[in-house]
Design an enzyme around this catalytic site. Sequence first.
Site, PDB file in Angstrom:
ATOM      1  N   SER B 323       0.802  -1.222   0.000  1.00  0.00           N
ATOM      2  CA  SER B 323       0.000   0.000   0.000  1.00  0.00           C
ATOM      3  C   SER B 323       0.836   1.274   0.000  1.00  0.00           C
ATOM      4  O   SER B 323       0.301   2.355  -0.242  1.00  0.00           O
ATOM      5  CB  SER B 323      -0.913  -0.001   1.219  1.00  0.00           C
ATOM      6  N   HIS B 363     -15.263  -0.901   3.448  1.00  0.00           N
ATOM      7  CA  HIS B 363     -15.073   0.497   3.820  1.00  0.00           C
ATOM      8  C   HIS B 363     -16.264   1.374   3.486  1.00  0.00           C
ATOM      9  O   HIS B 363     -16.345   2.499   3.937  1.00  0.00           O
ATOM     10  CB  HIS B 363     -13.823   1.047   3.130  1.00  0.00           C
ATOM     11  N   CYS B 376      -7.899   1.664   1.261  1.00  0.00           N
ATOM     12  CA  CYS B 376      -8.943   0.842   0.661  1.00  0.00           C
ATOM     13  C   CYS B 376      -8.502   0.315  -0.706  1.00  0.00           C
ATOM     14  O   CYS B 376      -8.254   1.079  -1.628  1.00  0.00           O
ATOM     15  CB  CYS B 376     -10.226   1.669   0.502  1.00  0.00           C
TER      16      CYS B 376
END
Lengths: 375, 669
Positions: B323, B363, B376
Amino acid sequence: MRGGDIGPAGVVPAQLAQLPWRIIFLVIAIGVFGLLVLYSAASGNIRPWALNQGTRFFIFLAMAIVLSRIPESFWAMGAFPLYIAVLLMLIFVELLGAVAGGSQRWLDLGFIRLQPSELMKPVIVLACARFYELLPAAEIRRFGAIWPAAVLIGLPAGLVMLQPDLGTALMITAGGITVMFLAGIPLRLFIGGALALAVSIPIIVNYVLHDYQRKRVLTFLYPESDPLGTGYHISQSKIAIGSGGWFGKGFLQGTQSHLDYLPEGHTDFALATMMEEWGFMGGLFLIVAFGMLIKWGIGVSVRSNSRFSRLTAAALSATIFYYCAINMAMVMGLAPVVGVPLPLISFGGTATMTFMICLGILMSIDRQNRKVARW
Amino acid sequence: MVRITEATQAYSFSRRALVLGGLQGGVALVLAGRMAYLSVFENERYRLLADSNRINLTLTPPRRGWIVDRNGAPLANNRTDFRVDLIPDRMQDKPKTLDALQNILGFSQEDRARIETDLKRAAGFQPVQVLENLDWERFAAVSVRLPELPGVAPTRGFARNYPLGAGVGHLVGYVGTANAEQFKKEKDPLLVTPGFKLGKDGIEKQMEDRLRGTPGAKRVEVTAHGRLVRELATRPDSPGETVKLTIDAGLQEYTARRMGDESGSVTVFDCMTGQILAMVSMPAYDPNAFSDGISRSEWKMLAEDDHIPLMNKTLQGLYPPGSTFKPATALAALGAGVDPSRVIYCNGGYQLGNRRYGCLGRHGPMTMHTAIARSCNTYFYTVGREIGINNIAAAARALGFGAEYELPLPSQRYGTIPDEAWKLRRYKQQWTQSDTLNASIGQGYVLVSPFQLALSAARLASGKLVEPSLLLEPGKNFPALPFPPEHVAIVRAGMDEVVNGHGTAGASKLQIEGVRMGGKTGTAQVRRIMDATRGQGGAWKYRDHGLFICFAPVDNPRYAASVVIEHGMGGARAAAPIAKDVLTFLFDRPQAMKRLHALEAGWGGNINQRMAARAAAWKAGQAPQPPTAAPVPEDPAEAARGVAAAASNASVEALDPDAANLKPTGPLE
């Protein structure tokens, strides 16, 4: 060049005036130069070499002058007895060596260690000259003119090789063969002999020479094969000579000799010690000085009346030549290291003595010539 | 036949005497010619040879230049070293002298064999080293017995010293004696002078020219037997230059200590100047030990460690960024015209054909800001697929990924920023939508180094095309990033939210008045197999990597950093807390130190203490076995690179792109 006749008659006793003073001065000049070299080789000390050598030089010079008073006929008559005496001495040292278990070259006479092989150098010349004097002229082209001389040379040369001393054996052989050549042995024998020698050298090197001699010959041919062993001598000697330049590094300024890089700098390699400090001019001086001496010797021979004195004088001059030439060639890397000293320069009593004997006999013949001329 | 009479004989004699005289004259000419050749024509050559005989040149190794940090604090300096050498030519009875030395110094038979070989090879005056790093007592014991030990030369020299030890290992490198190859290449007698060492790794190796200096020399006249006649001239050595790094020694040390026993890497940038303030790869070797020459068992211990202390992970370790790659995807999306306020609904995953790509949570409605904050995946799958891989790759490259930088360090790895052309070239396959989805969340083919991650953080924080520097030089002006500043600001705001709002790293907020840290967590999967633990437990080497990039202060960014903790099981859990403390150190040292002391108490001491304890434990474990024949490599740096390469290949293997495909619901935040 003619020696002698310097002092006006009446002032100087006749015997003294008769001496070949030019030659004596020439020899003294070479000898004193040699003493300077030895003085420098000891880093500016008269001990241990220069003083010792100087004493012997003048003693042997006096001896040479005494020898010069001996009439020529004595040398002719005494040639064979002298030869036999020295040959017996050679056999004796050989036996002595065998008994003591090892090799011995000298007899200790107290004041000098006498090497009979050195004495043989002039004596072989006398013996061969005497032989050819006795030989009727017509016989010279017969086989009977060759084999007795070959035996005369072969016996001592063989004994010396056994010691083993290649340099001296070579010089004895060379002296004798020089007499044979001058006596008129057919030329084709020398040419054939030279060819045979060329063929047999590899055989001699492989089967006759001792290990250390063979090594020296091989090292001479390929010096780089052994830079730290025997080749070291030659290469350091060349460095000493080469670094001298035209006029050398100056008296007492040699580094190769003083810092011990040059081995045997006071004996066989004294020429290198000298040339490092005196340069090319020093070397040239020696060549010219010895050249004058040898030229005088040949002159003596040419002026002689008897066959014996002609052969003896020429061959003794050649012996002095061989000394100088072999030593110089060896030190400059042109010949294998065979252990021949440079007369009057290298430290050593025996070489000086041999040289002075040659000189004495030459002066004796010269005196005889002038007597005959005066008659 | 001609009758031969006395008269013809006399005539023949004079002819032959003439020939003999002529021959003699000829020989005399040859001899004179030879004399002239040697002493006049070859004079120069032989004079040089005579001088090289008598003059002996002894080199004294130059003092090596220091390596200092930005404030002048030493990272590598020199300490006095007591050494004993042998001068072969001055020795008289070699075995006897060696016996005596062995008695006094107590070196091993192995050492003795080495000294004897060196003695055989050494020529003349070239000294041979017996032992270095002697304590004063043994040095003095040799010194007082010198009269009976001809040829033994006790010497006071200098040895390299690294005050920070393992903390600077990979960065500064170490020094060692030159090997045969180096000597063959340089032909410099200095290389085989006892006491001389050259750089073998890191700055020491790359800056060798500046650090080395010029050796001193002593010219002495000696005899053939090695007796010294007089000293001719002595030239002092001139020390090497000081090399000043951008590193902050305090921060470097703190960072190394703060990493504890983790395996990983931390890089801190001054994001305005591009200067590297700290660059730590742990665990590391102690360059002090390497520079003295390490023992077989020390080497074996380092080589067998699964934390790979021989590899500089900062530059040579490659990891999927996970991420931490999302800022790049976000910038690409903004550049491609995606509205940041557009809402994408996350229902826990993304459907591509018959395959579902998972998210870590449900989410709900996500904007770019919240998607960055809560990491996300669904949001980034969606926009990533819309803009395509080539846009993402371009943005990633603009942030500094996939490139090598000019650094005075021996080796770097590019990593991989994949695009369509790359896949065609590399695998002869067409790029797929599935590849795009994986790449947009920093998985799949994407591989980056921790150093590149830190650089990307610096570029994001400053908005400029920051270029890294390690040597302290006047600052440069960098051009702006090829993104509109407002786009970068959107990403930065999202990263602010990660730490200081409803984000993944809320626990790592800086406890400093007025200073906020922005960041992005990342977790990179190591293994394709989906076991029960999902990379969050089990055997250490199968756990996920934890990554974190950050900058501070958010309002006016000054510092940027990356933290990669191998098998740390998650960025928020393993990496962000370290980043927090490291950045805290820059603003509030006492607070940071307090926290470190508390942690170290729990770990069992500082780095040196723990390394010593580990070595002791390792030795105890080895003791029953006979010492194996694993040889110490002649050049540890070379071998270390081998180890590092093997390790990297292994990690790339584990990260075969199929892994992501086989395991569509990756452990992603």
